[in-house]
Scaffold this active site. Structure first.
Site, PDB file in Angstrom:
ATOM      1  N   GLY A   8      60.334  93.041 -33.833  1.00  0.00           N
ATOM      2  CA  GLY A   8      61.524  93.323 -34.618  1.00  0.00           C
ATOM      3  C   GLY A   8      61.208  94.145 -35.851  1.00  0.00           C
ATOM      4  O   GLY A   8      60.043  94.447 -36.146  1.00  0.00           O
ATOM      5  N   ALA A  32      53.701 110.703 -35.686  1.00  0.00           N
ATOM      6  CA  ALA A  32      54.856 110.092 -36.353  1.00  0.00           C
ATOM      7  C   ALA A  32      56.138 110.766 -35.899  1.00  0.00           C
ATOM      8  O   ALA A  32      56.224 111.993 -35.860  1.00  0.00           O
ATOM      9  CB  ALA A  32      54.696 110.209 -37.858  1.00  0.00           C
ATOM     10  N   HIS A  48      54.043 105.336 -45.986  1.00  0.00           N
ATOM     11  CA  HIS A  48      53.183 105.281 -44.794  1.00  0.00           C
ATOM     12  C   HIS A  48      52.027 106.280 -44.908  1.00  0.00           C
ATOM     13  O   HIS A  48      50.891 105.969 -44.560  1.00  0.00           O
ATOM     14  CB  HIS A  48      53.989 105.558 -43.526  1.00  0.00           C
ATOM     15  CG  HIS A  48      54.609 104.341 -42.932  1.00  0.00           C
ATOM     16  ND1 HIS A  48      53.961 103.528 -42.051  1.00  0.00           N
ATOM     17  CD2 HIS A  48      55.837 103.796 -43.105  1.00  0.00           C
ATOM     18  CE1 HIS A  48      54.743 102.531 -41.694  1.00  0.00           C
ATOM     19  NE2 HIS A  48      55.905 102.677 -42.329  1.00  0.00           N
TER      20      HIS A  48
END
Length: 184
Positions: A8, A32, A48
């Site tokens: 999730g 990505a 990130h």
């Protein structure tokens, strides 16, 4: 080898996938699929990038929101041995593809999905795929949301079928599912 990591939102799946990648190779391509359509998403992407730059691990980042199948094929043909790839994330790619192909109908989206599954299956190196498990929630109110949920379920099933290992991450804990699969 293909490894699928699912879970999730904010379950820890990307962190687990990165650690798994680092445990199995000395460097990797981080493929990505996110696009920054707003400031909040830009901040997430930046976070990130910073997280990967702080590691004592060599990440080569490629940002490709749509042409993931072509990118995998190009990388697989360009280098021997093929580099390890961490693809994060399939469901963001799917969202991008639905927005691009929605007017063409379900078949066009399924065709792109088939292309991606095929390029993952034939990739000659280790590939770790991150995806969201979106089918555990409520039924979306709008048709586009239901289309996304349904297509994500199909994509995840197809990728799990071609993967040697499948991990479910919940609350930061990863459980390998494929070896525990009950077949009827």
């Amino acid at each position: 080898m293909i490894i699928l990591v699912t879970g999730g939102a904010r379950s820890g799946k990307s962190t687990f996938a990165e650690k798994l990648c680092m445990s199995r190779s000395s460097e990797a391509i981080y493929l990505a699929t996110a696009q920054a359509f707003d400031e909040e998403m830009e901040q997430r992407i930046t976070a990130h990038r910073l997280q990967r730059s702080d590691e004592a691990y060599l990440w080569h980042t490629i940002e490709e929101p749509i042409e993931v199948a072509d990118t995998l094929e190009s990388i697989g043909q360009a280098t021997y041995p093929a580099p390890t790839i961490l693809l994060d994330c399939l469901t963001l790619w799917l969202s991008n593809m639905i927005l691009l192909k929605e007017a063409e109908g379900h078949d066009a989206i399924l065709q792109e999905m088939d292309r991606l599954v095929s390029s993952v299956r034939t990739y000659p190196g280790l590939i770790i795929l991150v995806t969201n498990e979106v089918g555990d929630g409520i039924v979306p109110e709008y048709p586009l949301g239901r289309l996304y949920r349904d297509m994500a379920g199909i994509l995840n099933q197809r990728m799990a079928a071609v993967s040697e290992e499948v991990f479910l991450v919940t609350a930061g804990i990863a459980i390998e599912l494929k070896s525990k699969e009950y077949k009827v």
